[in-house]
Design an enzyme around this catalytic site. Structure first.
Site, PDB file in Angstrom:
ATOM      1  N   LYS A 174      -2.100  -1.877   7.467  1.00 27.20           N
ATOM      2  CA  LYS A 174      -3.497  -2.240   7.959  1.00 27.20           C
ATOM      3  C   LYS A 174      -3.713  -3.246   8.794  1.00 27.20           C
ATOM      4  O   LYS A 174      -4.962  -3.408   9.550  1.00 27.20           O
ATOM      5  CB  LYS A 174      -4.305  -2.476   7.138  1.00 27.20           C
ATOM      6  CG  LYS A 174      -6.315  -2.513   6.944  1.00 27.20           C
ATOM      7  CD  LYS A 174      -6.364  -2.195   5.278  1.00 27.20           C
ATOM      8  CE  LYS A 174      -7.783  -1.923   5.500  1.00 27.20           C
ATOM      9  NZ  LYS A 174      -8.813  -2.279   4.317  1.00 27.20           N
TER      10      LYS A 174
ATOM     11  N   HIS B  76      -2.865 -10.204   3.378  1.00 27.97           N
ATOM     12  CA  HIS B  76      -3.828 -10.269   3.535  1.00 27.97           C
ATOM     13  C   HIS B  76      -4.480 -11.234   4.446  1.00 27.97           C
ATOM     14  O   HIS B  76      -3.561 -12.559   4.622  1.00 27.97           O
ATOM     15  CB  HIS B  76      -4.543 -10.944   2.255  1.00 27.97           C
ATOM     16  CG  HIS B  76      -5.552  -9.992   1.302  1.00 27.97           C
ATOM     17  ND1 HIS B  76      -5.158  -9.932   0.024  1.00 27.97           N
ATOM     18  CD2 HIS B  76      -5.057  -8.466   1.148  1.00 27.97           C
ATOM     19  CE1 HIS B  76      -5.820  -9.433  -0.768  1.00 27.97           C
ATOM     20  NE2 HIS B  76      -5.373  -8.187  -0.351  1.00 27.97           N
TER      21      HIS B  76
ATOM     22  N   ARG C 180      -1.043  -1.444  -6.176  1.00 34.16           N
ATOM     23  CA  ARG C 180      -1.294  -2.725  -5.564  1.00 34.16           C
ATOM     24  C   ARG C 180      -2.087  -3.785  -6.661  1.00 34.16           C
ATOM     25  O   ARG C 180      -2.420  -5.178  -6.614  1.00 34.16           O
ATOM     26  CB  ARG C 180      -1.592  -2.464  -4.310  1.00 34.16           C
ATOM     27  CG  ARG C 180      -1.825  -3.587  -3.334  1.00 34.16           C
ATOM     28  CD  ARG C 180      -2.094  -3.617  -1.699  1.00 34.16           C
ATOM     29  NE  ARG C 180      -3.257  -4.043  -1.109  1.00 34.16           N
ATOM     30  CZ  ARG C 180      -2.575  -5.187   0.288  1.00 34.16           C
ATOM     31  NH1 ARG C 180      -0.861  -4.874  -0.713  1.00 34.16           N
ATOM     32  NH2 ARG C 180      -3.074  -5.928   0.876  1.00 34.16           N
TER      33      ARG C 180
ATOM     34  N   TYR D 250      -8.463 -12.261  -7.302  1.00 27.08           N
ATOM     35  CA  TYR D 250      -7.385 -12.287  -8.354  1.00 27.08           C
ATOM     36  C   TYR D 250      -7.278 -13.654  -9.611  1.00 27.08           C
ATOM     37  O   TYR D 250      -6.281 -13.950  -9.932  1.00 27.08           O
ATOM     38  CB  TYR D 250      -5.997 -11.695  -8.033  1.00 27.08           C
ATOM     39  CG  TYR D 250      -5.870 -10.351  -6.998  1.00 27.08           C
ATOM     40  CD1 TYR D 250      -6.497  -9.196  -8.170  1.00 27.08           C
ATOM     41  CD2 TYR D 250      -5.704 -10.880  -5.728  1.00 27.08           C
ATOM     42  CE1 TYR D 250      -5.774  -8.319  -7.178  1.00 27.08           C
ATOM     43  CE2 TYR D 250      -5.792  -9.539  -5.344  1.00 27.08           C
ATOM     44  CZ  TYR D 250      -6.017  -8.022  -6.049  1.00 27.08           C
ATOM     45  OH  TYR D 250      -5.819  -6.785  -5.492  1.00 27.08           O
TER      46      TYR D 250
ATOM     47  N   HIS E  48      -3.517   3.093  -4.665  1.00 29.78           N
ATOM     48  CA  HIS E  48      -4.036   1.631  -4.642  1.00 29.78           C
ATOM     49  C   HIS E  48      -4.467   1.025  -5.474  1.00 29.78           C
ATOM     50  O   HIS E  48      -4.025  -0.690  -5.867  1.00 29.78           O
ATOM     51  CB  HIS E  48      -5.299   1.467  -4.170  1.00 29.78           C
ATOM     52  CG  HIS E  48      -5.460   0.305  -2.886  1.00 29.78           C
ATOM     53  ND1 HIS E  48      -4.685   0.356  -2.008  1.00 29.78           N
ATOM     54  CD2 HIS E  48      -6.094  -0.735  -3.221  1.00 29.78           C
ATOM     55  CE1 HIS E  48      -5.174  -1.375  -1.070  1.00 29.78           C
ATOM     56  NE2 HIS E  48      -6.010  -1.621  -2.615  1.00 29.78           N
TER      57      HIS E  48
ATOM     58  N   ARG F 288       1.276  -1.086   0.180  1.00 29.41           N
ATOM     59  CA  ARG F 288       0.138  -0.134  -0.041  1.00 29.41           C
ATOM     60  C   ARG F 288       0.749   0.957   0.328  1.00 29.41           C
ATOM     61  O   ARG F 288       1.896   1.339   0.778  1.00 29.41           O
ATOM     62  CB  ARG F 288      -0.935   0.143   1.417  1.00 29.41           C
ATOM     63  CG  ARG F 288      -2.403  -0.973   1.059  1.00 29.41           C
ATOM     64  CD  ARG F 288      -2.280  -1.090   2.499  1.00 29.41           C
ATOM     65  NE  ARG F 288      -3.633  -2.714   2.639  1.00 29.41           N
ATOM     66  CZ  ARG F 288      -3.383  -3.527   3.250  1.00 29.41           C
ATOM     67  NH1 ARG F 288      -1.612  -3.910   3.655  1.00 29.41           N
ATOM     68  NH2 ARG F 288      -4.119  -4.372   3.405  1.00 29.41           N
TER      69      ARG F 288
END
Length: 330
Positions: free
Chosen positions: A222, A300, A277, A309, A274, A199
């Protein structure tokens, strides 16, 4: 049970739900009075009514928000922001007694914010924040009533368009930054995000101590978990030299947005840095990378986010051609 005390009085001693539950003890002059009281208590218990119920909780919503903040919010990265948001919600409702909040009150707030242009995702977050206040305080036994808005449903969201840059667009964007941006960091930050899937804020937070042994270590992420991602030797050396010369990266997101606008590359609303990313993740999968490795690289917490994806996998795309129903007709 009923037992006679040494004083000659009769005592009722009850545990309403077994060992460790609420205890009721009361003494009477006669066994008959004690028996009547025991019968009364057991009858009320069967009806679901408490003996000597606690006084009604008349604390206002903003008071509970403050309790939640002291217990939980103060430990969250965005706790102050959430508290400000919750205070705004409470003020809109008139700061009611917390246990009396009606679902209609929150729905009225939500309708008002929609008219003001707030996004559905933002409003779902607001509902989550308010649910968290009630649920957290109930778990901590700070309140003994149920969450009064527990039946309010989140707004269903359409899957957000996942945009990524082609190789030609990447070249064009980097050339635009190089030619028009006066910011000394934005070109390198853009390449860091494209090389690692970081990010923008994670890349900006890099310090020299985070650039070691051919890897970049991203902290204050995050998810709250640090992760390391290797980069090419050339990029690794350039990052070290840049940080040694400048001491760190300054805030450069505005410079990136200006360069993106200058490039003429069109993206879905709400997407800017973003997209870098998304671009890393999309090209990673299209070039044969596996989903589990991508999950670790992106940081994640669940595979569900990474699976967005999966449809870009070359194997997946080929199978759509060779395994579809029309193959049988041919």
């Amino acid at each position: 049970m009923i037992r006679k005390l040494p004083s000659g009085r009769w005592q009722v001693d009850l545990r309403m739900d077994g060992r460790g539950s609420k205890r009721i003890r009361k003494s009477f002059d006669s066994k008959a009075e004690a028996k009547r009281f025991e019968t009364f208590i057991l009858t009320k218990r069967a009806e679901g009514k408490d003996w000597n119920p606690s006084k009604a909780d008349n604390r206002r919503l903003k008071e509970l928000v403050q309790l939640w903040f002291n217990a939980k919010g103060v430990h969250l990265k965005d706790g102050e922001r959430r508290k400000r948001c919750l205070d705004v919600i409470a003020d809109f409702m008139g700061n009611p007694i917390a246990r009396t909040v009606k679902p209609a009150a929150f729905l009225a707030y939500r309708a008002y914010k929609i008219q003001e242009g707030a996004s559905t995702k933002t409003l779902n977050n607001h509902l989550g924040y308010l649910n968290a206040v009630y649920n957290q305080l109930h778990r901590l036994n700070e309140i003994d009533f149920e969450n009064p808005i527990r039946n309010v449903e989140m707004i269903r969201l359409d899957e957000r368009e996942l945009s990524w840059l082609t190789v030609e667009q990447i070249r064009h964007l980097l050339k635009t930054i190089e030619e028009f941006s006066q910011n000394p960091h934005v070109h390198l930050l853009t390449r860091i995000c494209l090389a690692t899937g970081a990010r923008w804020g994670e890349a900006e937070n890099l310090q020299l101590r985070h650039v070691q042994e051919g890897k970049l270590r991203f902290v204050n992420t995050k998810s709250g978990k640090s992760r390391s991602v290797p980069v090419s030797p050339e990029l690794f050396q350039e990052i070290r030299e840049h940080l040694e010369a400048h001491g760190g990266f300054s805030f450069s997101l505005s410079a990136f947005r200006r360069a993106l606008d200058k490039s003429g590359i069109e993206l879905p609303s709400g997407q800017a840095a973003h997209v870098l990313r998304h671009t890393f993740a999309s090209h990673f999968v299209m070039n044969g990378g596996d989903i589990l490795s991508l999950q670790k690289i992106l940081g994640h917490s669940t595979i569900t986010m990474t699976m967005r994806y999966a449809h870009l996998s070359q194997d997946h795309l080929v199978e759509a051609v060779v395994k579809g129903p029309l193959v049988s007709l041919n």
